[in-house]
Write a protein that holds these residues in place. Structure first.
Motif, short mmCIF file in Angstrom:
data_model
loop_
_atom_site.label_atom_id
_atom_site.label_comp_id
_atom_site.label_asym_id
_atom_site.label_seq_id
_atom_site.Cartn_x
_atom_site.Cartn_y
_atom_site.Cartn_z
N VAL A 340 -11.47 28.26 -0.64
CA VAL A 340 -12.85 28.02 -1.07
C VAL A 340 -12.88 26.70 -1.82
CG1 VAL A 340 -14.83 28.90 -2.35
CG2 VAL A 340 -13.23 30.51 -1.26
N THR A 341 -13.50 25.70 -1.20
CA THR A 341 -13.60 24.36 -1.76
C THR A 341 -15.04 24.10 -2.15
OG1 THR A 341 -11.77 23.64 -0.36
CG2 THR A 341 -13.14 21.93 -1.32
N PHE A 342 -15.26 23.52 -3.33
CA PHE A 342 -16.63 23.44 -3.83
C PHE A 342 -16.82 22.25 -4.77
CE2 PHE A 342 -14.16 25.88 -6.82
CZ PHE A 342 -14.66 25.57 -8.08
N THR A 343 -18.09 21.98 -5.05
CA THR A 343 -18.48 21.01 -6.08
C THR A 343 -19.47 21.69 -7.02
OG1 THR A 343 -20.29 20.15 -4.72
CG2 THR A 343 -18.16 19.02 -4.55
N ASP A 351 -12.82 17.21 -14.26
CA ASP A 351 -13.25 17.92 -15.47
C ASP A 351 -13.31 19.42 -15.23
OD1 ASP A 351 -13.56 15.57 -16.97
OD2 ASP A 351 -15.58 15.24 -16.19
N ILE A 352 -13.74 19.81 -14.02
CA ILE A 352 -13.77 21.23 -13.68
C ILE A 352 -12.37 21.83 -13.78
CG2 ILE A 352 -14.25 22.91 -11.85
CD1 ILE A 352 -16.35 20.93 -10.77
N ALA A 353 -11.41 21.15 -13.18
CA ALA A 353 -10.03 21.66 -13.19
C ALA A 353 -9.47 21.72 -14.60
CB ALA A 353 -9.14 20.79 -12.30
N ALA A 354 -9.82 20.73 -15.44
CA ALA A 354 -9.33 20.72 -16.81
C ALA A 354 -9.92 21.87 -17.61
CB ALA A 354 -9.66 19.38 -17.47
N ILE A 355 -11.21 22.14 -17.41
CA ILE A 355 -11.84 23.24 -18.14
C ILE A 355 -11.28 24.58 -17.66
CG2 ILE A 355 -14.02 24.46 -18.50
CD1 ILE A 355 -15.36 21.69 -18.54
N PHE A 356 -11.09 24.71 -16.34
CA PHE A 356 -10.47 25.93 -15.82
C PHE A 356 -9.08 26.13 -16.42
CE2 PHE A 356 -13.95 26.38 -13.06
CZ PHE A 356 -13.82 27.54 -12.31
N ASP A 362 -5.59 28.27 -12.71
CA ASP A 362 -5.03 27.11 -12.01
C ASP A 362 -5.73 26.92 -10.67
OD1 ASP A 362 -3.29 27.09 -14.12
OD2 ASP A 362 -1.60 27.93 -13.01
N ILE A 363 -6.47 25.82 -10.56
CA ILE A 363 -7.10 25.43 -9.30
C ILE A 363 -6.80 23.96 -9.06
CG2 ILE A 363 -8.95 27.16 -9.36
CD1 ILE A 363 -10.78 25.01 -10.55
N ARG A 364 -7.19 23.43 -7.92
CA ARG A 364 -6.83 22.06 -7.56
C ARG A 364 -8.08 21.19 -7.46
NH1 ARG A 364 -1.99 20.86 -6.66
NH2 ARG A 364 -1.27 18.92 -5.72
N ALA A 365 -7.98 19.95 -7.93
CA ALA A 365 -9.09 19.01 -7.84
C ALA A 365 -8.62 17.71 -7.22
CB ALA A 365 -9.66 18.73 -9.24
N GLY A 366 -9.51 17.07 -6.45
CA GLY A 366 -9.17 15.79 -5.83
C GLY A 366 -9.65 15.74 -4.40
N HIS A 367 -8.97 14.90 -3.61
CA HIS A 367 -9.36 14.77 -2.20
C HIS A 367 -8.49 15.62 -1.28
CE1 HIS A 367 -5.89 12.14 -1.80
NE2 HIS A 367 -6.39 11.28 -2.68
N HIS A 368 -7.49 16.31 -1.84
CA HIS A 368 -6.67 17.28 -1.11
C HIS A 368 -5.96 16.66 0.10
CE1 HIS A 368 -8.89 19.97 -3.67
NE2 HIS A 368 -10.02 19.60 -3.11
N THR A 382 -13.38 17.14 -4.52
CA THR A 382 -13.87 18.51 -4.67
C THR A 382 -12.87 19.32 -5.48
OG1 THR A 382 -12.77 19.24 -2.64
CG2 THR A 382 -15.06 18.46 -2.42
N VAL A 383 -13.20 20.58 -5.69
CA VAL A 383 -12.30 21.54 -6.32
C VAL A 383 -11.98 22.63 -5.30
CG1 VAL A 383 -11.96 23.09 -8.27
CG2 VAL A 383 -13.42 21.08 -8.53
N ARG A 384 -10.74 23.10 -5.30
CA ARG A 384 -10.33 24.12 -4.32
C ARG A 384 -9.63 25.27 -5.01
NH1 ARG A 384 -5.72 22.45 -0.22
NH2 ARG A 384 -4.47 22.89 -2.08
#
Length: 412
Positions: A340-343, A351-356, A362-368, A382-384
Motif C-alpha cells: 500500500v503506497t500513498f501520499t 516527514d511522514i516516515a519520521a513521525i511514524f 517502520d514504513i518506507r519513504a522515497g521513490h522506491h 511516496t510512502v509505502r
C-alpha cells in the motif's frame, strides 16, 4: 479458503511471531517490500552450517569440504523444487535479484541483442530491471520501449500485444510492482512474447515471497529473486534460466570454480550452473535461503495470501475514509498484494516516515527505486507500507493510529 475465526487468527499470529526473535513487540515492522525479518530456523540453519560444516565447497576432498558441498547443492535443490524448475542446472546462486538481472543483461544481452533490436519493459520496473536494459541498449544501439499501464497499473493483453513487433527480442517485466502492488499476467505475456520470437525475463522479487511461482507454468525464460525478501539472509539471490539459454550464454564473472581447464592462452568453462558462480560461493547464505523456503512452505501460500489480503483490506478500508490520504494504484485491495503506497496532502513523505518512526511504526519513504513510475504517477515520492506473513491486525491498527494523528502532529 475457509474463513477462520478471530481467535484462530490470533493463535496463528502468536505461533508465527514466536518464530521471529527480532519481533519482540517493541515496534511494528511494515517495510517487508524492502527486506523481511528472519525466523529462528533460518538463524539456526546458518549457525549449524558455520559451526559444523564450514569449509570451501567443491574444492576439497576432505570430509568437511564434502559436507559443505552437499549443503550447498541441497540448498540448490530446495530452490529448484520451490519454483518447480526442471533441473538443478537451471538454478544459479547470485548475491540478489539485482545481480541476477544484470547477469542476464551482460551475458545473454551482449551475446544476442544487436543494433536495431528492441527491448520492451514497463514503466513500473524497479531500477534493477531498468538500468541494465538501458545500458545494454546504449551499448548495442538497440531501442528500449516502455509499456505505459492504466492508471492503476493494469496492463491488458491487448495493450501488451500492441507493443510487440518483429524487432522485439526481449521483454523484461516485474510480476508484482514494488510500488503499486499490481500483479502482471506473466504466463500470458510470456506466451505472446514467445509467439513474437522474444525472450521473457521476469523479476520475481516481490512475487516469490508472497505467492506460488511455478516457472514451468509461467514459461518465463529467466526469473530472479532475492533471499532477503523471503525471510532469508542478505547476500544470496537466485537466477532461474532455461537450460538451453544458459548453455548458450558466456560467463558473467571469471576466476575460480567457473572454469574447466585453463592454459596461458585461454580457458574452457565449467558445466552449468557453476559456469556462472565464480569464486568462493555464499554457502551459508544458500543454506539460510533453503531454510527460509522450507519455512514458507510449512505455512503455505494459501495461508500467506489470505493473511496478507486480510490485512491489506483492513488497512485500505480505513485509509480510504481519510480524504487527505491518496493511495496509488487500484482501489481494490486484492490488486495490491500486500503493498500500500500513498501520499498525504501537505506532508512530505520523509516527514511522514519520521513521525511514524516516533510511534515505532517502520514504513518506507522515497521513490522506491522507481523514479520513472513516480513521474508517471505525478508525484516525486511516496510512502509505502508492505506486509509480511508475520504481520497482524494489531500492526495495522498501530499504522492507522499513527496515520490519523499525523496531520495533527504536523499542525493541521
Amino acid at each position: 479458503m475457509t474463513e477462520i475465526t478471530r481467535e484462530e487468527r490470533q493463535r496463528e499470529d502468536q505461533a508465527i511471531l514466536q518464530q521471529f526473535p527480532i519481533l519482540d513487540g517493541s515496534f511494528t515492522y511494515l517495510d517487508n517490500g524492502a527486506t523481511t525479518q528472519k525466523p529462528q530456523c533460518v538463524l539456526d540453519a546458518m549457525m549449524h552450517y558455520y559451526t559444523k560444516e564450514n569449509a570451501n565447497p567443491m574444492r576439497g576432498l576432505y570430509d568437511l569440504s564434502i559436507k559443505a558441498t552437499e549443503a550447498y547443492e541441497d540448498a540448490r535443490e530446495t530452490v529448484r523444487a520451490f519454483i518447480n524448475a526442471r533441473a538443478h542446472e537451471e538454478i544459479v546462486f547470485t548475491r540478489n535479484a539485482t545481480e541476477s538481472l544484470n547477469l542476464v543483461a551482460y551475458t545473454y544481452g551482449r551475446a544476442f541483442i544487436k543494433e536495431g533490436d528492441e527491448i520492451v519493459i514497463t514503466i513500473m520496473e524497479h531500477h534493477s530491471n531498468m538500468l541494465p536494459w538501458q545500458q545494454l541498449c546504449k551499448e548495442k544501439g538497440a531501442k528500449l520501449t516502455y509499456i505505459l499501464p492504466e492508471a492503476d497499473g493494469t496492463i491488458t493483453e491487448e495493450m501488451f500485444r500492441s507493443y510487440m513487433n518483429p524487432n522485439v527480442k526481449l521483454v523484461a517485466m516485474t510480476q508484482v510492482s514494488n510500488v503499486l502492488g499490481v500483479k502482471n499476467d506473466i504466463k500470458t505475456f510470456a506466451r505472446i512474447a514467445h509467439e513474437n520470437g522474444a525472450v521473457f525475463v521476469c523479476d520475481g522479487a516481490q512475487s516469490v515471497p508472497h505467492m506460488k511461482v511455478d516457472v514451468q507454468e509461467l514459461d518465463c525464460d529467466f526469473l530472479s529473486f532475492s533471499g532477503h525478501k523471503i525471510y532469508g539472509p542478505m547476500g544470496i539471490g537466485v537466477l532461474y534460466g532455461k537450460r538451453d539459454l544458459l548453455d548458450k550464454m558466456p560467463p558473467f564473472l571469471f576466476g575460480g570454480e567457473m572454469i574447466e581447464y585453463v592454459t596461458t592462452e585461454g580457458a574452457t568453462w565449467n558445466e552449468l550452473p557453476h559456469k556462472f558462480e565464480a569464486g568462493t560461493v555464499n554457502d551459508g547464505g544458500a543454506v539460510g535461503l533453503a531454510a527460509a523456503l522450507r519455512f514458507v512452505s510449512s505455512i503455505g501460500f494459501d495461508r500467506i495470501e489470505e493473511r496478507e489480503l486480510h490485512l491489506t483490506k483492513m488497512m485500505m478500508t480505513e485509509m480510504q475514509k481519510l480524504p487527505y490520504v491518496h493511495i496509488l494504484g487500484s482501489t481494490d485491495p486484492e490488486k495490491h498484494h500486500g503493498i500500500v503506497t500513498f501520499t498525504v496532502d501537505g506532508v512530505h513523505p520523509h516527514d511522514i516516515a519520521a513521525i511514524f518512526d516516533s510511534h515505532k511504526v517502520d514504513i518506507r519513504a522515497g521513490h522506491h527505486c522507481a523514479q520513472p513510475l513516480m513521474k508517471f504517477c505525478h508525484t516525486p515520492s511516496t510512502v509505502r507500507a508492505s506486509m509480511g506473513l508475520y504481520n497482524t491486525e494489531e500492526d495495522v491498527q498501530h499504522f492507522l493510529d499513527a496515520l490519523k494523528k499525523l496531520r495533527e502532529e504536523m499542525g493541521y
